[in-house]
Write an enzyme that holds these catalytic residues in place. Structure first.
Site, mmCIF file in Angstrom:
data_model
loop_
_atom_site.group_PDB
_atom_site.id
_atom_site.type_symbol
_atom_site.label_atom_id
_atom_site.label_comp_id
_atom_site.label_asym_id
_atom_site.label_seq_id
_atom_site.Cartn_x
_atom_site.Cartn_y
_atom_site.Cartn_z
ATOM 1 N N SER A 123 6.591 -13.128 -1.047
ATOM 2 C CA SER A 123 5.541 -12.394 -1.772
ATOM 3 C C SER A 123 5.977 -12.279 -3.224
ATOM 4 O O SER A 123 6.138 -11.190 -3.762
ATOM 5 C CB SER A 123 5.342 -11.009 -1.157
ATOM 6 O OG SER A 123 6.565 -10.290 -1.121
ATOM 7 N N TYR B 136 2.952 -9.338 10.110
ATOM 8 C CA TYR B 136 3.221 -10.670 10.657
ATOM 9 C C TYR B 136 2.408 -10.995 11.923
ATOM 10 O O TYR B 136 2.587 -12.065 12.494
ATOM 11 C CB TYR B 136 4.707 -10.843 11.000
ATOM 12 C CG TYR B 136 5.666 -10.955 9.845
ATOM 13 C CD1 TYR B 136 6.499 -12.064 9.709
ATOM 14 C CD2 TYR B 136 5.792 -9.950 8.901
ATOM 15 C CE1 TYR B 136 7.425 -12.167 8.674
ATOM 16 C CE2 TYR B 136 6.702 -10.030 7.855
ATOM 17 C CZ TYR B 136 7.514 -11.146 7.745
ATOM 18 O OH TYR B 136 8.413 -11.235 6.714
ATOM 19 N N HIS C 253 14.748 -13.213 6.918
ATOM 20 C CA HIS C 253 14.372 -12.276 5.855
ATOM 21 C C HIS C 253 15.641 -11.705 5.253
ATOM 22 O O HIS C 253 16.686 -11.631 5.915
ATOM 23 C CB HIS C 253 13.518 -11.146 6.438
ATOM 24 C CG HIS C 253 12.780 -10.335 5.408
ATOM 25 N ND1 HIS C 253 13.402 -9.414 4.588
ATOM 26 C CD2 HIS C 253 11.463 -10.312 5.080
ATOM 27 C CE1 HIS C 253 12.501 -8.856 3.795
ATOM 28 N NE2 HIS C 253 11.317 -9.372 4.070
ATOM 29 N N ASP D 44 -10.425 22.847 -21.171
ATOM 30 C CA ASP D 44 -10.979 21.498 -21.059
ATOM 31 C C ASP D 44 -12.307 21.410 -21.798
ATOM 32 O O ASP D 44 -13.386 21.303 -21.214
ATOM 33 C CB ASP D 44 -11.168 21.156 -19.579
ATOM 34 C CG ASP D 44 -11.677 19.728 -19.356
ATOM 35 O OD1 ASP D 44 -11.401 18.869 -20.217
ATOM 36 O OD2 ASP D 44 -12.339 19.500 -18.334
#
Length: 432
Positions: free
Chosen positions: A9, A75, A89, A205
């Site tokens: 990946s 997988y 892996h 705000d």
């Protein structure tokens, strides 16, 4: 000959990947999986190359016999199809968030006698340099800016969490969890809210914090993160000012600005009709959108129109009319807002908008109707879900309680259970 499978990946190949292939070749013919875009994103690895480009890169490696697409980070799809004798892996997946993935794979292949080969992770200056350069590339303005549009195409819903400082930006960037199915997940983007920006400075705000100050917040976040940023642009201000702000935000690498169709002194939308709030005319707000779109220099930057009709009780027809007009004026997305605790009017708007417009991204902020899941929003055509103020609201009560307990006890021992160890904070920052 036995089949050996490994999944990549990555957009770049370094010594670590070559070492994986070297070990895999000891056991049989090597098939490399190319993790799909949507699964890469969930694994915290945003693709900078297309899946076809990545597959071509993997095919170019010596010893690789075949490259396939892996569409499930657990997988399941490739193991069912290929039934490999070995899965190879790096041993880094034996710990941390990826351990759940390894455990799942081990169960799958053990069912038919397969085996996992854990290769010692490659630590070297060369590997670190490649990884660092890739991360730096993701943080560059031209790459960060376009990521929001890319995400909209890649994932069902762009999960967006507010950040109001470099530290909260790091929390959004680094938080990875294992869901109920054992899959990893993370936030996709960051929302820089005017409410949180103002609150962090102890101010109301009401657009009191000027754009220069807000740009400093964005810069603080950008220095330590890579995820795309959506800015709360309030009303956008005067059209003449908005044009320049669009150019500034685009140049910085901000992905989108959301502006609301109101005029006058800013009041938080959740007050609704409890305070006097004026909605801009369709013509004026459309002109502001058009001016902003003409000012930008790339196709990456997005101007998203926030419609306040439901907040101000102007009705569904007014909201839909405005959505059509603002899209025609060039808006790259529509945000629909509501302060009701149940989401029926949001769903109605989205469903009716989607009947006529299948493409324009829809954005929601489920502060009031917080019981709705992202999957449900997606089923109504929503593309971006923004958690607009949760980190700020989570921090306030704990800080207040900590201050009160220290004041009562005249020492800090009583608040230890409330506090994150400082070493954990250092480690969070040191992961840069």
């Amino acid at each position: 000959m036995k089949t050996v499978y490994t999944c990549f990946s990555t957009d770049v190949i370094h010594d670590g990947h070559r070492n994986i292939i070297k070990h895999a070749l000891k056991y049989g013919r090597v098939i490399v999986g190319c993790l799909s875009d949507k699964e890469m994103i969930r694994c915290t690895k945003f693709p900078t190359k297309t899946i076809n480009e990545r597959m071509a890169l993997y095919r170019s490696l010596d010893g690789v016999e075949e490259v396939v697409i892996q569409d499930d980070m657990l997988y399941d799809d490739v193991i069912e199809r290929l039934r490999p004798d070995y899965v190879v892996h790096g041993d880094n997946w034996k710990n941390g968030a990826e351990k759940a993935v390894r455990d799942h794979v081990e169960k799958l292949i053990a069912s038919y006698g397969g085996q996992i080969i854990d290769v010692p992770y490659t630590y070297s200056e060369t590997v670190k340099k490649v990884d660092d350069r890739l991360r730096e590339r993701l943080s560059m303005p031209e790459f960060r800016r376009k990521r929001l549009r890319q995400l909209i195409e890649m994932v069902p819903v762009v999960k967006t969490m507010e950040a109001h400082s470099g530290l909260t930006g790091l929390i959004v960037e680094k938080t990875v969890v294992e869901d109920l199915d054992g899959r990893l997940d993370q936030f996709d983007a960051m929302w820089v809210s005017s409410l949180c920006d103002s609150t962090d400075r102890g101010k109301p705000d009401i657009e009191l914090v000027d754009m220069t100050s807000r740009l400093r917040t964005i810069n603080d976040i950008m220095e330590v993160t890579t995820k795309p940023i959506i800015l709360d642009g309030d009303t956008g201000g005067l059209t003449e000012h908005f044009v320049y702000n669009v150019r500034t935000l685009e140049r910085m690498g901000v992905s989108a600005v959301i502006i609301e169709d109101k005029t006058g002194l800013k009041k938080n939308s959740l007050f609704g009709t409890e305070v006097i709030q004026s909605q801009d005319t369709i013509e004026n707000f459309s002109a502001k959108i058009s001016a902003g779109k003409k000012a930008q220099l790339s196709d990456d930057f997005m101007i998203i129109a926030r419609i306040e009709s439901l907040i101000l009780e102007k009705g569904m027809e007014d909201a839909l009319e405005r959505a059509g007009a603002f899209t025609a004026a060039g808006a790259d997305g529509i945000m629909i807002h509501s302060r009701k605790k149940e989401p029926s009017e949001i769903f109605e708007f989205c469903d009716r908008f989607r009947e006529k417009d299948k493409k324009t991204p829809l954005v929601v902020v489920p502060t009031s109707f917080h019981q709705v899941t992202e999957d449900t929003f997606a089923s109504h055509g929503v593309n971006i879900v923004i958690y607009a103020n949760q980190l700020m609201r989570a921090a306030f009560p704990v800080m207040k309680q900590t201050a009160e307990e220290i004041l009562k006890a005249h020492r800090a021992q009583e608040v230890d259970s409330l506090l994150m160890p400082f070493g954990d904070i250092i480690r969070l920052i040191d992961t840069l």
